[in-house]
Enzyme design. Structure first.
Site, PDB file in Angstrom:
ATOM      1  N   LYS A 106       0.801  -1.234   0.000  1.00  0.00           N
ATOM      2  CA  LYS A 106       0.000   0.000   0.000  1.00  0.00           C
ATOM      3  C   LYS A 106       0.829   1.277   0.000  1.00  0.00           C
ATOM      4  CE  LYS A 106      -3.357  -1.147   3.282  1.00  0.00           C
ATOM      5  NZ  LYS A 106      -4.313  -0.674   4.215  1.00  0.00           N
ATOM      6  N   LYS A 187      -8.907 -11.571  -0.016  1.00  0.00           N
ATOM      7  CA  LYS A 187      -9.518 -11.620   1.316  1.00  0.00           C
ATOM      8  C   LYS A 187     -10.809 -10.793   1.357  1.00  0.00           C
ATOM      9  CE  LYS A 187      -8.014  -8.960   4.614  1.00  0.00           C
ATOM     10  NZ  LYS A 187      -7.290  -8.233   5.669  1.00  0.00           N
ATOM     11  N   LYS A 190     -12.831  -5.304   5.072  1.00  0.00           N
ATOM     12  CA  LYS A 190     -13.857  -4.293   5.375  1.00  0.00           C
ATOM     13  C   LYS A 190     -13.594  -2.965   4.685  1.00  0.00           C
ATOM     14  CE  LYS A 190     -12.286  -3.960  10.096  1.00  0.00           C
ATOM     15  NZ  LYS A 190     -10.852  -3.677   9.998  1.00  0.00           N
TER      16      LYS A 190
HETATM   17  P1  TYM Z   1      -8.439  -5.895  11.119  1.00  0.00           P
HETATM   18  O1  TYM Z   1      -9.230  -4.785  11.705  1.00  0.00           O
HETATM   19  O2  TYM Z   1      -8.114  -5.834   9.658  1.00  0.00           O
HETATM   20  O3  TYM Z   1      -9.206  -7.236  11.362  1.00  0.00           O
HETATM   21  C1  TYM Z   1      -9.718  -7.556  12.648  1.00  0.00           C
HETATM   22  C2  TYM Z   1      -9.620  -9.050  12.867  1.00  0.00           C
HETATM   23  O4  TYM Z   1     -10.394  -9.743  11.874  1.00  0.00           O
HETATM   24  C3  TYM Z   1      -9.565 -10.689  11.198  1.00  0.00           C
HETATM   25  N1  TYM Z   1      -9.985 -10.728   9.790  1.00  0.00           N
HETATM   26  C4  TYM Z   1     -10.303 -11.845   9.130  1.00  0.00           C
HETATM   27  N2  TYM Z   1     -10.338 -13.127   9.512  1.00  0.00           N
HETATM   28  C5  TYM Z   1     -10.719 -14.035   8.583  1.00  0.00           C
HETATM   29  N3  TYM Z   1     -11.062 -13.721   7.309  1.00  0.00           N
HETATM   30  C6  TYM Z   1     -11.041 -12.443   6.882  1.00  0.00           C
HETATM   31  N4  TYM Z   1     -11.393 -12.129   5.652  1.00  0.00           N
HETATM   32  C7  TYM Z   1     -10.644 -11.435   7.821  1.00  0.00           C
HETATM   33  N5  TYM Z   1     -10.515 -10.082   7.731  1.00  0.00           N
HETATM   34  C8  TYM Z   1     -10.103  -9.670   8.947  1.00  0.00           C
HETATM   35  C9  TYM Z   1      -8.155 -10.144  11.324  1.00  0.00           C
HETATM   36  O5  TYM Z   1      -7.194 -11.147  11.159  1.00  0.00           O
HETATM   37  C10 TYM Z   1      -8.183  -9.571  12.726  1.00  0.00           C
HETATM   38  O6  TYM Z   1      -7.979 -10.590  13.667  1.00  0.00           O
HETATM   39  N6  TYM Z   1      -3.754  -4.938  12.608  1.00  0.00           N
HETATM   40  C11 TYM Z   1      -5.062  -5.475  13.012  1.00  0.00           C
HETATM   41  C12 TYM Z   1      -5.654  -4.779  14.208  1.00  0.00           C
HETATM   42  C13 TYM Z   1      -4.779  -4.781  15.408  1.00  0.00           C
HETATM   43  C14 TYM Z   1      -4.470  -5.893  16.236  1.00  0.00           C
HETATM   44  C15 TYM Z   1      -3.631  -5.380  17.261  1.00  0.00           C
HETATM   45  C16 TYM Z   1      -4.836  -7.233  16.230  1.00  0.00           C
HETATM   46  C17 TYM Z   1      -4.144  -3.696  15.914  1.00  0.00           C
HETATM   47  N7  TYM Z   1      -3.457  -4.039  17.025  1.00  0.00           N
HETATM   48  C18 TYM Z   1      -3.147  -6.217  18.268  1.00  0.00           C
HETATM   49  C19 TYM Z   1      -4.338  -8.066  17.228  1.00  0.00           C
HETATM   50  C20 TYM Z   1      -3.501  -7.563  18.241  1.00  0.00           C
HETATM   51  C21 TYM Z   1      -6.021  -5.317  11.858  1.00  0.00           C
HETATM   52  O7  TYM Z   1      -5.850  -4.486  11.008  1.00  0.00           O
HETATM   53  O8  TYM Z   1      -7.135  -6.130  11.948  1.00  0.00           O
END
Ligand code: TYM
Length: 316
Positions: A106, A187, A190
């Protein structure tokens, strides 16, 4: 066993978020910290009003999916996150940040990339290490970030003394990587502009039915057309995985039409209680706010000594 995970408020929550993260989170609530990573939503162009609205919506949905025994918080309201992020920036190497997929895809080479997109994985490591969790339940797409977190924890501990717990990532057996219905090789995300391929948690049943009925499959009409095969049949494999993760079964299903009907029923049944609880909670925003305010106070209490220990160890 301490558990921690966060969700970024960059769009309406999806079925991927539910199956990959929220449901596994709801199953582990004994000593659990679950947050909304609003600081991470600032790493790309954003609208302040939308960010605030999505933060509120996700707060309500976290309670609606049943996270009522966990400590819930909004990341920016717990100051230690940014405090520890700087200490960890002084632990991380540019070589490892250059290899992070999000930045490579990105931001690299684009002059208007926000500096925070580059350091984002270090803030995420701080999110995790501040709470000394043993487990981080996340979807498959977060694997590289959790690996970096483990590397930083081990490097810091080895260099300055044992401050951090080295966490393990946990992913669910089905639903760790839910793919887009319209392009099953990407994937279900959102923040993407993929209206047809993404099921949102607040989609009403007829919208779910329409999206699933238009899901990409393939032209195979053989007797064994309904079978998992990630390479040759990504669309069918994705539908089967969604069906399993939502508690349905593919036994006896031989046509794509029947598969889509079963997936629709299973997804609608999984979303129904969440949507009902969301409607109740949305009519009482003061309740949601007070749950988060109490959680944030607890997070400030829990994280302050960990930040202090890291600062002392590194010589501050
Ligand atoms: P984020 O907001 O993109 O996604 C939140 C959680 O949902 C899971 N997820 C999915 N699981 C299965 N299939 C999919 N298509 C899918 N899309 C999203 C993600 O794996 C995630 O668990 N960087 C992280 C947010 C974050 C975080 C943290 C997570 C910030 N600090 C500390 C864990 C620990 C993120 O962008 O997730």
């Amino acid at each position: 066993m301490t558990t921690l995970s966060l969700i970024k408020p960059t769009g309406h929550l999806t079925l991927g978020n539910l199956l990959g993260a929220l449901r596994p989170m709801a199953e582990r609530q004994d000593d659990a910290f679950y947050g909304i990573a609003d600081l991470h939503a600032l790493t790309v162009r954003h609208s302040p009003a939308t960010l605030r609205a999505l933060t509120d919506e996700i707060a309500t949905l976290m309670l609606a999916v049943g996270l009522d025994r966990s400590t819930l918080f909004v990341q920016s309201r717990v100051a230690a996150h940014t405090g520890l992020a700087y200490v960890l920036e002084c632990t991380a190497y540019t070589g490892e940040l250059n290899r992070m997929i999000q930045f490579k895809e990105k931001g690299r080479g684009v002059d208007s990339t926000r500096a925070s997109l580059y350091t984002y994985p270090v803030l995420m490591a701080a999110d995790i290490l501040l709470y000394r969790p043993e487990q981080v339940p996340v979807g498959d797409d977060q694997r590289q970030h959790v690996e970096l977190t483990r590397d930083l924890a081990m490097r810091f501990n080895a260099t300055y003394g044992p401050v951090f717990t080295v966490p393990e990532m946990t992913a669910p057996p089905a639903g760790a990587r839910v793919m887009s219905l319209s392009d099953p090789t990407t994937k279900m995300g959102k923040s993407h502009d993929d209206a047809a391929g993404v099921v949102h948690l607040l989609d009403p049943p007829d919208v779910v039915r329409r999206k699933v009925s238009r899901a990409v499959t393939d032209s195979d009409v053989g007797a064994d057309a309904v079978r998992p095969d990630r390479e040759a049949k990504p669309g069918v494999t994705n539908l089967l995985e969604i069906l399993t993760a939502c508690g349905g079964s593919a036994t006896g299903i031989t046509t794509y039409g029947a598969l889509k009907a079963a997936v629709t029923d299973a997804v609608v049944a999984a979303l129904d209680p969440i949507q009902k609880a969301h409607a109740d909670l949305a009519s009482d925003p003061g309740h949601v706010q007070s749950v988060f305010a109490a959680g944030e106070q607890r997070c400030r209490d829990v994280t302050a000594p960990v930040l202090a220990a890291a600062q002392a160890a590194i010589g501050l």
